[in-house]
Design a protein around this motif. Structure first.
Motif, PDB file in Angstrom:
ATOM      1  N   GLU A   1      46.605  -3.941 -23.216  1.00  0.00           N
ATOM      2  CA  GLU A   1      46.258  -4.173 -21.816  1.00  0.00           C
ATOM      3  C   GLU A   1      47.249  -3.502 -20.877  1.00  0.00           C
ATOM      4  O   GLU A   1      46.867  -2.950 -19.854  1.00  0.00           O
ATOM      5  N   VAL A   2      48.528  -3.539 -21.232  1.00  0.00           N
ATOM      6  CA  VAL A   2      49.555  -2.904 -20.410  1.00  0.00           C
ATOM      7  C   VAL A   2      49.334  -1.391 -20.362  1.00  0.00           C
ATOM      8  O   VAL A   2      49.399  -0.776 -19.296  1.00  0.00           O
ATOM      9  N   ILE A   3      49.035  -0.786 -21.506  1.00  0.00           N
ATOM     10  CA  ILE A   3      48.791   0.662 -21.556  1.00  0.00           C
ATOM     11  C   ILE A   3      47.531   1.006 -20.782  1.00  0.00           C
ATOM     12  O   ILE A   3      47.500   1.979 -20.023  1.00  0.00           O
ATOM     13  N   PHE A   4      46.458   0.208 -20.938  1.00  0.00           N
ATOM     14  CA  PHE A   4      45.217   0.457 -20.217  1.00  0.00           C
ATOM     15  C   PHE A   4      45.448   0.367 -18.713  1.00  0.00           C
ATOM     16  O   PHE A   4      44.968   1.200 -17.954  1.00  0.00           O
ATOM     17  N   GLU A   5      46.198  -0.650 -18.265  1.00  0.00           N
ATOM     18  CA  GLU A   5      46.457  -0.810 -16.837  1.00  0.00           C
ATOM     19  C   GLU A   5      47.275   0.366 -16.300  1.00  0.00           C
ATOM     20  O   GLU A   5      47.015   0.843 -15.205  1.00  0.00           O
ATOM     21  N   GLU A   6      48.245   0.847 -17.063  1.00  0.00           N
ATOM     22  CA  GLU A   6      49.046   1.987 -16.638  1.00  0.00           C
ATOM     23  C   GLU A   6      48.181   3.246 -16.541  1.00  0.00           C
ATOM     24  O   GLU A   6      48.301   4.014 -15.589  1.00  0.00           O
ATOM     25  N   THR A   7      47.284   3.443 -17.513  1.00  0.00           N
ATOM     26  CA  THR A   7      46.380   4.590 -17.481  1.00  0.00           C
ATOM     27  C   THR A   7      45.450   4.497 -16.276  1.00  0.00           C
ATOM     28  O   THR A   7      45.226   5.494 -15.583  1.00  0.00           O
ATOM     29  N   THR A   8      44.917   3.318 -16.019  1.00  0.00           N
ATOM     30  CA  THR A   8      44.034   3.113 -14.867  1.00  0.00           C
ATOM     31  C   THR A   8      44.791   3.351 -13.569  1.00  0.00           C
ATOM     32  O   THR A   8      44.265   3.967 -12.637  1.00  0.00           O
TER      33      THR A   8
END
Length: 193
Positions: free
Chosen positions: A46-53
């Motif tokens: 989730e942290v990686i997805f949020e950073e990518t977003t």
């Protein structure tokens, strides 16, 4: 008591691991904060997805400013304070986190406030396949510094005026207005940053 060692996380499974190592059960709640082992560890995906977003949103904002500088603002350069678009993207993600479709249900109107007048720059639709559930109005603000006005005046009078056009400097402040589209209450949230 100081607990050190190879505990993988602070969860109830780790508590049983401590009990297996001979710690007294009555002292556990005194020695550990309750929330340290009840609250789950953050999900790395989730942290990686949020950073990518967040980075994707930063690129959308930068592209919006890049397009608008020549078409709507009539300037050759837009100077953006360091981390401004990053802060805006993080705030947009935070405001969209409580929405049913998240960021996908967002339509963002991007404006620039120059001398108390708002100029429309662009409209960003985060996901055109989703019916919007909320609108965000982002208002960039122009930096109020007199030396740029003086410089533009000076260069526009002389021989440099043919190739030099105005440089727009954005302030580190901005305003975000959130309006829910499908709410009985019609909630509007205004944040000045």
């Amino acid at each position: 008591m100081v607990a050190t060692g190879s505990l993988s996380s602070k969860n109830p499974g780790s508590i049983s691991e401590l009990l297996d190592h001979g710690f007294h059960p009555g002292s556990l709640l005194n020695d550990f904060d309750y929330w340290d082992y009840v609250v789950p560890e953050p999900n790395l995906n989730e942290v990686i997805f949020e950073e990518t977003t967040c980075q994707s949103l930063v690129k959308m904002l930068e592209n919006c400013l890049s397009k608008a500088k020549q078409t709507k603002l009539g300037c050759s350069r837009v100077l953006v304070p360091e981390k401004l678009t990053q802060r805006i993207a993080q705030d947009v993600l935070r405001l969209s986190s409580t929405e049913p479709c998240g960021l996908r249900g967002c339509v963002m109107h991007v404006n620039l406030e120059i001398e108390n007048v708002c100029k429309k720059l662009d409209k960003i639709v985060c996901d055109s396949s989703v019916v919007p559930t909320f609108e965000l109005t982002l208002v960039f603000k122009q930096e109020n510094c007199s030396w740029t006005s003086f410089r533009d005046f000076f260069f526009s009078r002389g021989r440099f005026s043919s190739g030099l056009r105005r440089t727009l400097i954005l302030s580190s402040g901005f305003r975000l207005v959130k309006k829910k589209l499908y709410s009985l209450i019609g909630t509007t949230v205004i944040e000045e940053c």
